[in-house]
Design an enzyme around this catalytic site. Structure first.
Site, PDB file in Angstrom:
ATOM      1  N   LYS A 201       0.855  -1.198   0.000  1.00  0.00           N
ATOM      2  CA  LYS A 201       0.000   0.000   0.000  1.00  0.00           C
ATOM      3  C   LYS A 201       0.888   1.244   0.000  1.00  0.00           C
ATOM      4  O   LYS A 201       1.630   1.483   0.935  1.00  0.00           O
ATOM      5  CB  LYS A 201      -0.890   0.001   1.245  1.00  0.00           C
ATOM      6  CG  LYS A 201      -1.860  -1.184   1.294  1.00  0.00           C
ATOM      7  CD  LYS A 201      -2.680  -1.207   2.565  1.00  0.00           C
ATOM      8  CE  LYS A 201      -1.872  -1.497   3.792  1.00  0.00           C
ATOM      9  NZ  LYS A 201      -2.688  -1.829   4.979  1.00  0.00           N
TER      10      LYS A 201
ATOM     11  N   THR B  33      -8.802   9.811   7.766  1.00  0.00           N
ATOM     12  CA  THR B  33      -8.441   8.551   7.100  1.00  0.00           C
ATOM     13  C   THR B  33      -8.252   7.411   8.115  1.00  0.00           C
ATOM     14  O   THR B  33      -7.599   6.420   7.806  1.00  0.00           O
ATOM     15  CB  THR B  33      -7.121   8.723   6.316  1.00  0.00           C
ATOM     16  OG1 THR B  33      -6.126   9.239   7.221  1.00  0.00           O
ATOM     17  CG2 THR B  33      -7.285   9.662   5.136  1.00  0.00           C
TER      18      THR B  33
ATOM     19  N   GLY C 126      -8.560   4.138   9.718  1.00  0.00           N
ATOM     20  CA  GLY C 126      -9.142   2.849   9.321  1.00  0.00           C
ATOM     21  C   GLY C 126      -8.942   2.445   7.876  1.00  0.00           C
ATOM     22  O   GLY C 126      -9.486   1.421   7.446  1.00  0.00           O
ATOM     23  N   THR C 127      -8.117   3.178   7.132  1.00  0.00           N
ATOM     24  CA  THR C 127      -7.964   2.870   5.697  1.00  0.00           C
ATOM     25  C   THR C 127      -7.462   1.442   5.454  1.00  0.00           C
ATOM     26  O   THR C 127      -7.989   0.725   4.609  1.00  0.00           O
ATOM     27  CB  THR C 127      -6.990   3.855   5.021  1.00  0.00           C
ATOM     28  OG1 THR C 127      -5.832   3.976   5.841  1.00  0.00           O
ATOM     29  CG2 THR C 127      -7.618   5.213   4.827  1.00  0.00           C
ATOM     30  N   GLY C 128      -6.428   1.051   6.212  1.00  0.00           N
ATOM     31  CA  GLY C 128      -5.809  -0.256   5.967  1.00  0.00           C
ATOM     32  C   GLY C 128      -6.752  -1.401   6.315  1.00  0.00           C
ATOM     33  O   GLY C 128      -6.864  -2.390   5.559  1.00  0.00           O
ATOM     34  N   CYS C 129      -7.440  -1.279   7.456  1.00  0.00           N
ATOM     35  CA  CYS C 129      -8.394  -2.332   7.856  1.00  0.00           C
ATOM     36  C   CYS C 129      -9.502  -2.448   6.811  1.00  0.00           C
ATOM     37  O   CYS C 129      -9.958  -3.555   6.471  1.00  0.00           O
ATOM     38  CB  CYS C 129      -9.023  -1.989   9.212  1.00  0.00           C
ATOM     39  SG  CYS C 129      -7.842  -1.821  10.546  1.00  0.00           S
TER      40      CYS C 129
HETATM   41  N1  ADP Z   1      -5.458  10.293   1.014  1.00  0.00           N
HETATM   42  C1  ADP Z   1      -5.734   9.183   0.342  1.00  0.00           C
HETATM   43  N2  ADP Z   1      -6.474   9.257  -0.796  1.00  0.00           N
HETATM   44  C2  ADP Z   1      -6.767   8.135  -1.502  1.00  0.00           C
HETATM   45  N3  ADP Z   1      -6.368   6.895  -1.136  1.00  0.00           N
HETATM   46  C3  ADP Z   1      -5.619   6.758  -0.020  1.00  0.00           C
HETATM   47  C4  ADP Z   1      -5.277   7.888   0.786  1.00  0.00           C
HETATM   48  N4  ADP Z   1      -4.554   7.442   1.862  1.00  0.00           N
HETATM   49  C5  ADP Z   1      -4.477   6.096   1.726  1.00  0.00           C
HETATM   50  N5  ADP Z   1      -5.104   5.681   0.600  1.00  0.00           N
HETATM   51  C6  ADP Z   1      -5.285   4.291   0.151  1.00  0.00           C
HETATM   52  O1  ADP Z   1      -5.902   3.596   1.245  1.00  0.00           O
HETATM   53  C7  ADP Z   1      -5.486   2.237   1.263  1.00  0.00           C
HETATM   54  C8  ADP Z   1      -4.860   1.918   2.620  1.00  0.00           C
HETATM   55  O2  ADP Z   1      -3.533   2.414   2.604  1.00  0.00           O
HETATM   56  P1  ADP Z   1      -2.761   3.016   3.838  1.00  0.00           P
HETATM   57  O3  ADP Z   1      -3.462   4.235   4.347  1.00  0.00           O
HETATM   58  O4  ADP Z   1      -1.357   3.185   3.397  1.00  0.00           O
HETATM   59  O5  ADP Z   1      -2.921   1.838   4.899  1.00  0.00           O
HETATM   60  P2  ADP Z   1      -2.720   1.821   6.484  1.00  0.00           P
HETATM   61  O6  ADP Z   1      -4.006   2.307   7.102  1.00  0.00           O
HETATM   62  O7  ADP Z   1      -2.452   0.372   6.765  1.00  0.00           O
HETATM   63  O8  ADP Z   1      -1.563   2.715   6.800  1.00  0.00           O
HETATM   64  C9  ADP Z   1      -4.530   2.086   0.088  1.00  0.00           C
HETATM   65  O9  ADP Z   1      -5.282   1.641  -1.033  1.00  0.00           O
HETATM   66  C10 ADP Z   1      -4.019   3.503  -0.120  1.00  0.00           C
HETATM   67  O10 ADP Z   1      -3.498   3.718  -1.422  1.00  0.00           O
HETATM   68  C1  LIG Z   2      -7.730  -2.279  16.801  1.00  0.00           C
HETATM   69  C2  LIG Z   2      -6.993  -1.640  15.667  1.00  0.00           C
HETATM   70  N1  LIG Z   2      -6.575  -2.391  14.647  1.00  0.00           N
HETATM   71  C3  LIG Z   2      -5.889  -1.822  13.623  1.00  0.00           C
HETATM   72  C4  LIG Z   2      -5.632  -0.461  13.626  1.00  0.00           C
HETATM   73  C5  LIG Z   2      -4.876   0.173  12.489  1.00  0.00           C
HETATM   74  O1  LIG Z   2      -5.823   0.417  11.525  1.00  0.00           O
HETATM   75  P1  LIG Z   2      -5.575   1.110  10.115  1.00  0.00           P
HETATM   76  O2  LIG Z   2      -6.673   0.701   9.220  1.00  0.00           O
HETATM   77  O3  LIG Z   2      -4.207   0.872   9.656  1.00  0.00           O
HETATM   78  O4  LIG Z   2      -5.872   2.593  10.451  1.00  0.00           O
HETATM   79  P2  LIG Z   2      -5.057   3.705  11.200  1.00  0.00           P
HETATM   80  O5  LIG Z   2      -4.916   3.393  12.635  1.00  0.00           O
HETATM   81  O6  LIG Z   2      -3.744   3.697  10.491  1.00  0.00           O
HETATM   82  O7  LIG Z   2      -5.886   4.918  10.959  1.00  0.00           O
HETATM   83  C6  LIG Z   2      -6.109   0.302  14.687  1.00  0.00           C
HETATM   84  N2  LIG Z   2      -5.905   1.636  14.739  1.00  0.00           N
HETATM   85  N3  LIG Z   2      -6.778  -0.306  15.717  1.00  0.00           N
END
Ligand code: ADP
Ligand SMILES: Cc1ncc(COP(=O)(O)OP(=O)(O)O)c(N)n1
Length: 264
Positions: A175, A206, A208-211
């Site tokens: 990602k 943003t 929770g994007t990864g989950c």
């Molecule tokens: N500002 C944004 N605009 C559009 N897509 C985004 C943005 N930030 C993250 N993404 C997308 O959201 C998904 C989760 O990525 P990311 O945020 O890197 O994960 P994590 O929450 O694990 O750090 C990926 O598909 C990434 O490209």
């Molecule tokens: C309970 C719990 N699990 C996973 C995460 C991380 O989630 P993610 O979707 O990567 O979002 P951010 O925390 O990066 O906004 C979490 N925070 N809590």
């Protein structure tokens, strides 16, 4: 009426409702599958960060998993926060015993930099969990933790993918959400490459994007889609959810899991 596809999330609870189990179940509802949960840890967190985390006993995690899988059955599993080496190893063993595809989000921490995985668990993620993953979905911090590689540009994504694939997942999505410019992710199994590109939404909400991406992939796999189609659909869903993310509390608000339902 036939039952919808069943998807199981094995993850931590986010009291703020934007990430973890809560994000996963909302995503599953929005994508039309039946979501079920194995809670691995309880966290106290909000828009400002993680204030506390309490892993559950290994036997509680195994018991939840057995209850669901032995009676109801699953068409896909997603894993998120696993907290400790003991939980990583127990979950890896459970996944090794199922035919359902497993989407492994190797959660290391939250957006605020709070750790959600003990440093002592990293080796178990590499050697036990990644080998049983159908799709692994590390972000750039997790790539660095797991492989030691720093990704600064789109060109580095390919090297990162090869390094993660060396641990044994069938597919990896690196990602690139934390890079500047378009939100670009690389999906590959080492022979096919799929570049998933979306416009970066200038929205700070943003959480929770990864989950959300990982549970959307699991939901689409449960419907019978092949991995590239499942990840493409999941990317479209998370992009819409980020575009609609909203303010809550004094910090980073959640993505809007209901955005697609609201447009119907
Ligand atoms: N500002 C944004 N605009 C559009 N897509 C985004 C943005 N930030 C993250 N993404 C997308 O959201 C998904 C989760 O990525 P990311 O945020 O890197 O994960 P994590 O929450 O694990 O750090 C990926 O598909 C990434 O490209
Ligand atoms: C309970 C719990 N699990 C996973 C995460 C991380 O989630 P993610 O979707 O990567 O979002 P951010 O925390 O990066 O906004 C979490 N925070 N809590």
């Amino acid at each position: 009426m036939s039952a919808p596809p069943r998807v199981l999330t094995v993850a931590g609870s986010d009291s703020a409702g934007g990430a973890g189990i809560q994000a996963d179940l909302k995503t599953m509802l929005a994508l039309g599958v039946h979501g079920m949960s194995v809670i691995t840890a309880v966290t106290a967190q909000n828009s400002l960060g993680v204030q506390g985390a309490w892993p559950l006993p290994v036997e509680a995690v195994i018991a939840q998993y057995r209850s669901v899988v032995d009676d109801i059955g699953v068409q896909a599993v997603k894993t998120g926060m696993l907290a400790s080496a003991e939980l990583v190893e127990a979950v890896a063993e459970l996944l090794g015993g199922t035919d359902a595809p497993a989407v492994v989000d190797p959660v290391g921490g939250s957006k605020h930099g709070d750790s959600l995985l003990a440093a002592s668990a990293l080796d178990s993620v590499r050697t036990k969990l990644l080998p049983v993953a159908t799709v692994a979905t590390p972000n750039l911090d997790e790539v660095a933790q797991l492989t030691g590689l720093r990704v600064d540009s789109e060109d580095d994504l390919r090297r990162a993918a090869a390094a993660v694939l060396a641990y044994g997942p069938r597919w990896v999505v690196i990602k690139g959400g934390h890079l500047a410019g378009d939100a670009v992710d690389l999906l590959t199994d080492g022979s096919e490459e799929h570049w998933l590109r979306a416009p970066r939404h200038d929205n700070r909400h943003t959480h929770g994007t990864g989950c959300t991406l990982a549970s959307a992939i699991a939901s689409e796999l449960a419907k019978g889609r092949a991995v590239p189609e499942a990840v493409t659909a999941a990317k479209a869903y998370v992009t819409g959810a980020i575009a609609a993310g909203f303010a809550l509390g004094g910090g980073i608000g959640p993505v809007d899991h209901a955005w697609a339902l609201k447009r119907r």
